[in-house]
Design a protein around this motif. Structure first.
Motif, short mmCIF file in Angstrom:
data_model
loop_
_atom_site.label_atom_id
_atom_site.label_comp_id
_atom_site.label_asym_id
_atom_site.label_seq_id
_atom_site.Cartn_x
_atom_site.Cartn_y
_atom_site.Cartn_z
N SER A 96 49.98 21.26 38.29
CA SER A 96 51.28 20.98 39.50
C SER A 96 52.10 20.95 38.40
O SER A 96 53.36 20.98 38.32
CB SER A 96 50.61 20.58 40.89
OG SER A 96 50.25 19.71 40.23
N PRO A 97 52.37 19.23 37.42
CA PRO A 97 53.17 18.85 36.11
C PRO A 97 53.49 20.55 35.32
O PRO A 97 54.62 20.09 35.42
CB PRO A 97 52.35 17.57 35.97
CG PRO A 97 51.05 17.80 37.01
CD PRO A 97 50.68 19.22 37.15
N LEU A 98 53.19 20.88 35.06
CA LEU A 98 53.18 22.18 34.46
C LEU A 98 53.99 23.36 35.21
O LEU A 98 55.54 23.32 34.58
CB LEU A 98 52.22 22.53 33.97
CG LEU A 98 52.39 23.85 32.57
CD1 LEU A 98 53.32 23.41 31.58
CD2 LEU A 98 51.12 25.00 32.11
N VAL A 99 54.02 23.04 36.23
CA VAL A 99 54.98 24.17 36.95
C VAL A 99 55.92 23.43 36.91
O VAL A 99 57.06 24.00 37.25
CB VAL A 99 54.30 25.13 38.55
CG1 VAL A 99 55.00 25.33 38.89
CG2 VAL A 99 52.71 25.80 38.07
N ALA A 100 55.89 22.49 37.02
CA ALA A 100 56.94 21.78 38.39
C ALA A 100 58.09 21.10 37.12
O ALA A 100 59.01 21.51 37.10
CB ALA A 100 56.58 19.90 38.69
N LEU A 101 57.83 21.40 35.83
CA LEU A 101 58.18 21.38 34.18
C LEU A 101 58.87 22.44 34.30
O LEU A 101 59.77 22.83 34.39
CB LEU A 101 57.49 20.95 33.22
CG LEU A 101 58.13 20.27 31.65
CD1 LEU A 101 58.98 19.06 32.42
CD2 LEU A 101 56.87 19.40 30.90
N LEU A 102 58.08 23.81 34.25
CA LEU A 102 58.71 24.96 34.21
C LEU A 102 60.14 25.20 34.98
O LEU A 102 61.23 25.50 35.07
CB LEU A 102 57.53 25.65 34.54
CG LEU A 102 56.68 26.06 33.05
CD1 LEU A 102 55.57 27.13 33.13
CD2 LEU A 102 57.50 26.33 31.66
N VAL B 233 50.35 25.65 46.84
CA VAL B 233 50.26 26.77 46.54
C VAL B 233 49.39 27.45 45.51
O VAL B 233 48.45 29.33 45.64
CB VAL B 233 52.10 27.74 45.97
CG1 VAL B 233 51.88 28.82 45.22
CG2 VAL B 233 53.02 27.26 47.16
N LEU B 234 48.94 27.09 44.36
CA LEU B 234 48.37 26.95 43.14
C LEU B 234 46.90 27.39 43.52
O LEU B 234 46.15 26.96 44.59
CB LEU B 234 48.64 25.78 41.83
CG LEU B 234 49.42 26.19 41.55
CD1 LEU B 234 49.46 25.47 40.48
CD2 LEU B 234 49.63 27.04 41.21
N PRO B 235 45.43 28.19 43.21
CA PRO B 235 44.73 28.18 43.31
C PRO B 235 43.45 27.12 42.58
O PRO B 235 44.16 26.45 42.12
CB PRO B 235 44.43 29.33 42.35
CG PRO B 235 44.91 29.32 41.88
CD PRO B 235 46.65 28.92 42.30
N ASP B 236 42.39 27.05 43.49
CA ASP B 236 41.90 25.95 42.59
C ASP B 236 41.00 25.78 41.51
O ASP B 236 40.57 26.85 41.26
CB ASP B 236 40.29 25.92 43.97
CG ASP B 236 40.02 24.42 43.68
OD1 ASP B 236 40.42 23.11 42.96
OD2 ASP B 236 38.88 24.04 43.96
N MET B 237 41.74 25.10 40.82
CA MET B 237 40.63 25.39 39.25
C MET B 237 40.56 24.47 38.71
O MET B 237 40.06 24.56 37.18
CB MET B 237 42.38 25.07 38.71
CG MET B 237 43.71 25.84 38.35
SD MET B 237 43.44 27.66 38.16
CE MET B 237 43.53 27.56 36.46
N GLY B 238 39.33 24.06 39.65
CA GLY B 238 37.75 22.69 39.62
C GLY B 238 38.23 21.73 39.33
O GLY B 238 37.89 21.13 37.83
N GLY B 239 39.55 20.54 39.03
CA GLY B 239 39.21 19.72 38.39
C GLY B 239 40.86 19.88 37.78
O GLY B 239 41.25 18.60 37.00
N LEU B 240 41.59 21.27 37.51
CA LEU B 240 42.44 21.10 36.52
C LEU B 240 43.77 20.94 37.47
O LEU B 240 43.96 21.87 37.73
CB LEU B 240 42.21 22.45 35.17
CG LEU B 240 44.10 22.93 34.57
CD1 LEU B 240 43.42 21.38 32.89
CD2 LEU B 240 42.90 23.60 33.31
#
Length: 95
Positions: free
Chosen positions: A72-78, A62-69
């Motif tokens: 997903s762990p931050l979104v999962a934690l939220l 779902v998240l856009p490509d952030m160029g190596g960043l």
């Protein structure tokens, strides 16, 4: 039903712990403090990857490509924190 609430909160706490450990290990591996070629580190790292990939995979799609960043762990934690808030606000349903 109170025990069901406590079990759900315990499971969310365990998931939160695994996400935080995975996040910290990824930074330590990136900065070459930990080496995945060491047997114990490698087993923990690959085990955490196998446990958390079912959570991270859909988020990464779902998240856009952030160029190596990898966010997903931050979104999962939220998401885990949001579920905990929802459960705490609806604890009356479990009583």
């Amino acid at each position: 039903m109170q025990s069901l609430y406590e079990i759900l909160m315990l499971l969310l706490g365990v998931v939160r712990f695994f996400i935080i450990v995975h996040f910290i290990m990824s930074w330590l591996i990136s900065f070459q403090v930990l080496n995945v070629r060491q047997q114990l580190v490698g087993q923990i790292w690959y085990g955490l990857n196998r446990l958390l990939e079912p959570i991270y995979g859909p988020i990464r799609r779902v998240l856009p490509d952030m160029g190596g960043l990898d966010l997903s762990p931050l979104v999962a934690l939220l998401g885990v924190y949001a579920l905990e808030i929802i459960l705490r606000n609806n604890v009356a349903l479990f009583l």
